[in-house]
Scaffold this motif. Sequence first.
Motif, mmCIF file in Angstrom:
data_model
loop_
_atom_site.group_PDB
_atom_site.id
_atom_site.type_symbol
_atom_site.label_atom_id
_atom_site.label_comp_id
_atom_site.label_asym_id
_atom_site.label_seq_id
_atom_site.Cartn_x
_atom_site.Cartn_y
_atom_site.Cartn_z
ATOM 1 N N GLU A 64 5.178 -6.909 7.046
ATOM 2 C CA GLU A 64 4.074 -5.971 6.851
ATOM 3 C C GLU A 64 4.577 -4.596 6.413
ATOM 4 O O GLU A 64 3.935 -3.921 5.600
ATOM 5 N N ILE A 65 5.711 -4.181 6.941
ATOM 6 C CA ILE A 65 6.300 -2.908 6.497
ATOM 7 C C ILE A 65 6.703 -3.006 5.022
ATOM 8 O O ILE A 65 6.426 -2.102 4.228
ATOM 9 N N ASP A 66 7.349 -4.122 4.663
ATOM 10 C CA ASP A 66 7.728 -4.321 3.260
ATOM 11 C C ASP A 66 6.508 -4.339 2.365
ATOM 12 O O ASP A 66 6.510 -3.785 1.254
ATOM 13 N N ARG A 67 5.420 -4.984 2.842
ATOM 14 C CA ARG A 67 4.197 -5.056 2.037
ATOM 15 C C ARG A 67 3.582 -3.680 1.853
ATOM 16 O O ARG A 67 3.138 -3.327 0.756
ATOM 17 N N ALA A 68 3.555 -2.868 2.920
ATOM 18 C CA ALA A 68 2.992 -1.528 2.818
ATOM 19 C C ALA A 68 3.759 -0.678 1.820
ATOM 20 O O ALA A 68 3.171 0.056 1.006
ATOM 21 N N GLU A 69 5.085 -0.791 1.857
ATOM 22 C CA GLU A 69 5.900 -0.033 0.909
ATOM 23 C C GLU A 69 5.654 -0.518 -0.514
ATOM 24 O O GLU A 69 5.593 0.285 -1.451
ATOM 25 N N LEU A 70 5.510 -1.856 -0.678
ATOM 26 C CA LEU A 70 5.243 -2.403 -2.008
ATOM 27 C C LEU A 70 3.886 -1.954 -2.517
ATOM 28 O O LEU A 70 3.732 -1.593 -3.693
ATOM 29 N N GLU A 71 2.858 -1.979 -1.641
ATOM 30 C CA GLU A 71 1.521 -1.565 -2.052
ATOM 31 C C GLU A 71 1.499 -0.089 -2.466
ATOM 32 O O GLU A 71 0.815 0.292 -3.415
ATOM 33 N N LYS A 72 2.245 0.748 -1.747
ATOM 34 C CA LYS A 72 2.313 2.164 -2.103
ATOM 35 C C LYS A 72 2.957 2.332 -3.473
ATOM 36 O O LYS A 72 2.478 3.087 -4.330
ATOM 37 N N GLN B 99 3.052 0.058 -5.842
ATOM 38 C CA GLN B 99 2.136 -0.474 -6.865
ATOM 39 C C GLN B 99 0.981 0.498 -7.138
ATOM 40 O O GLN B 99 0.532 0.644 -8.271
ATOM 41 N N ALA B 100 0.504 1.178 -6.083
ATOM 42 C CA ALA B 100 -0.578 2.159 -6.270
ATOM 43 C C ALA B 100 -0.118 3.325 -7.131
ATOM 44 O O ALA B 100 -0.840 3.789 -8.022
ATOM 45 N N ASP B 101 1.106 3.796 -6.882
ATOM 46 C CA ASP B 101 1.650 4.875 -7.700
ATOM 47 C C ASP B 101 1.795 4.429 -9.151
ATOM 48 O O ASP B 101 1.466 5.173 -10.087
ATOM 49 N N LYS B 102 2.255 3.183 -9.320
ATOM 50 C CA LYS B 102 2.418 2.657 -10.671
ATOM 51 C C LYS B 102 1.072 2.520 -11.366
ATOM 52 O O LYS B 102 0.926 2.846 -12.553
ATOM 53 N N ARG B 103 0.059 2.045 -10.612
ATOM 54 C CA ARG B 103 -1.275 1.863 -11.189
ATOM 55 C C ARG B 103 -1.868 3.207 -11.583
ATOM 56 O O ARG B 103 -2.524 3.334 -12.636
ATOM 57 N N THR B 104 -1.638 4.230 -10.809
ATOM 58 C CA THR B 104 -2.143 5.571 -11.143
ATOM 59 C C THR B 104 -1.523 6.061 -12.439
ATOM 60 O O THR B 104 -2.215 6.619 -13.313
ATOM 61 N N ARG B 105 -0.219 5.824 -12.594
ATOM 62 C CA ARG B 105 0.450 6.238 -13.834
ATOM 63 C C ARG B 105 -0.090 5.463 -15.022
ATOM 64 O O ARG B 105 -0.261 6.026 -16.120
#
Length: 469
Positions: free
Chosen positions: A39-47, A49-55
């Motif tokens: 879950e920690i790895d997933r949270a870091e991945l989602e963050k 991916q969100a930064d990438k999606r914003t860009r």
Amino acid sequence: MTGLYNLLENRTVTIMADDNKTKRTDSSLIKALIQTEAEIDRAELEKSQADKRTRQIKSSKTYKSAGPLKNLGSKNRHQEEIRMLEAELAAVKNELRETKEALQQARLDGVSMNSIKVQKSVREMKNDASLMNYIEKAVVRKQQHDKNYNDALTYAGRLFMNERDAYRRTVYETLLQGLKIEDIPEFMMREAFTDNVQLSHAASFRASLNMRIRQSQLFGTLPEYILDDKKAAYEFMDKLNIRRPWTSEKSFKADELEIDPSTVVKPADGAGARGVYLIHDFSDIIDLKRARKLDSKEALRSSMKEDLDTGRVSEDDWMTEELILEDKENKTPGSDIKFYCFYGKVGLVLEINRYPELKYCWWTADGERVRTGKYDNEPFLGEGVTPSEIEMASKISKEIPAPFIRIDFLKSEDGLVFGEFTPKPGNYDEFDKETDQWMGDFFLEAEARLTYDLINHEAFTTYMESRQG
């Protein structure tokens, strides 16, 4: 997280020091730790991916086409960015919703079905003459379905190949619960040689008997199948001085059969109680399979003809043998006592009371009543067997060069009387999973002991003499 793992490892060392039998880290804690790290790895991945999606959104044509909006005040520009992000998010959510609905529908199709509904559906297809087409397609679908799950579970295991021993062990043992022995990949089997993983879910009594039948197709008659013949079985037991009933020297057709009091009429080659009649006297005849009384020779012959016409008995070939009673005064038929034997060891004992009501009771060799998933709807508190009877069955099976055979007896007033050998018990696929795996281990262990004895030149003298005779 490393500190938590070290704490867990220290806890394991302490447990092992206190009790040498405790060799495994608490599986539930290991699974919780794996889940937390994931879950920690997933949270870091989602963050990320969100930064990438914003860009990506900021570099998209939609965002760039809103150039004039950039001249708006910072507040308005910020609101417009939020609006576009929400639109993108809504599209993604809609796609996700549709995917989840499809998956849920597929899941409900499986969950909503049960054995009765499946049987009804298959019966309707047979009535509609569409069953053959369904079978062909269903086989292909099942093969693909099984392959997909096996591929997924195997890859899940590969992802933990280089993880800590405790993680790898916990994941592998969880995966093994969903894999048949032939589906387990080599890299997981390799762990079994290090004793890091136990293959407790891999054994199967059903699979072992199935493979035994396949062996007979490839090789020919196997040792235990020879004793399936009544004459060979009686010759073998005579050499071991085991009591058996007297039998007619030859078989007869129904119209030719000589019927005498205190005898049993049965098919020369039958199974179970089909076509078995207990003749106390000519006005007191018991149809054992249908638990009914007949009151004359004519009624008996009519019932035997009905057995043949309906296919309950396949051939018009009958024999007579001694009537074994458990209580002669009350004319109580002998209970069936069936020992499930694994080359010198008894695994299970089945006690059957057939008349006036069919009832079953299962026992372990230690004298404990158990449920097996088979005949659980008709249990009764039987009387069980004695340690000496367990020992007798064990010794008989040790004389037979086969990993499994069932040895059937009838209970009389003065002890057990041999009935027959059964190398392939009927409906052996109906045992529940726990019993199937447990007896599967018995079977595999018996095979290993038998191989060892053969290597060490065990002669099996009694078996060989009866076979030659």
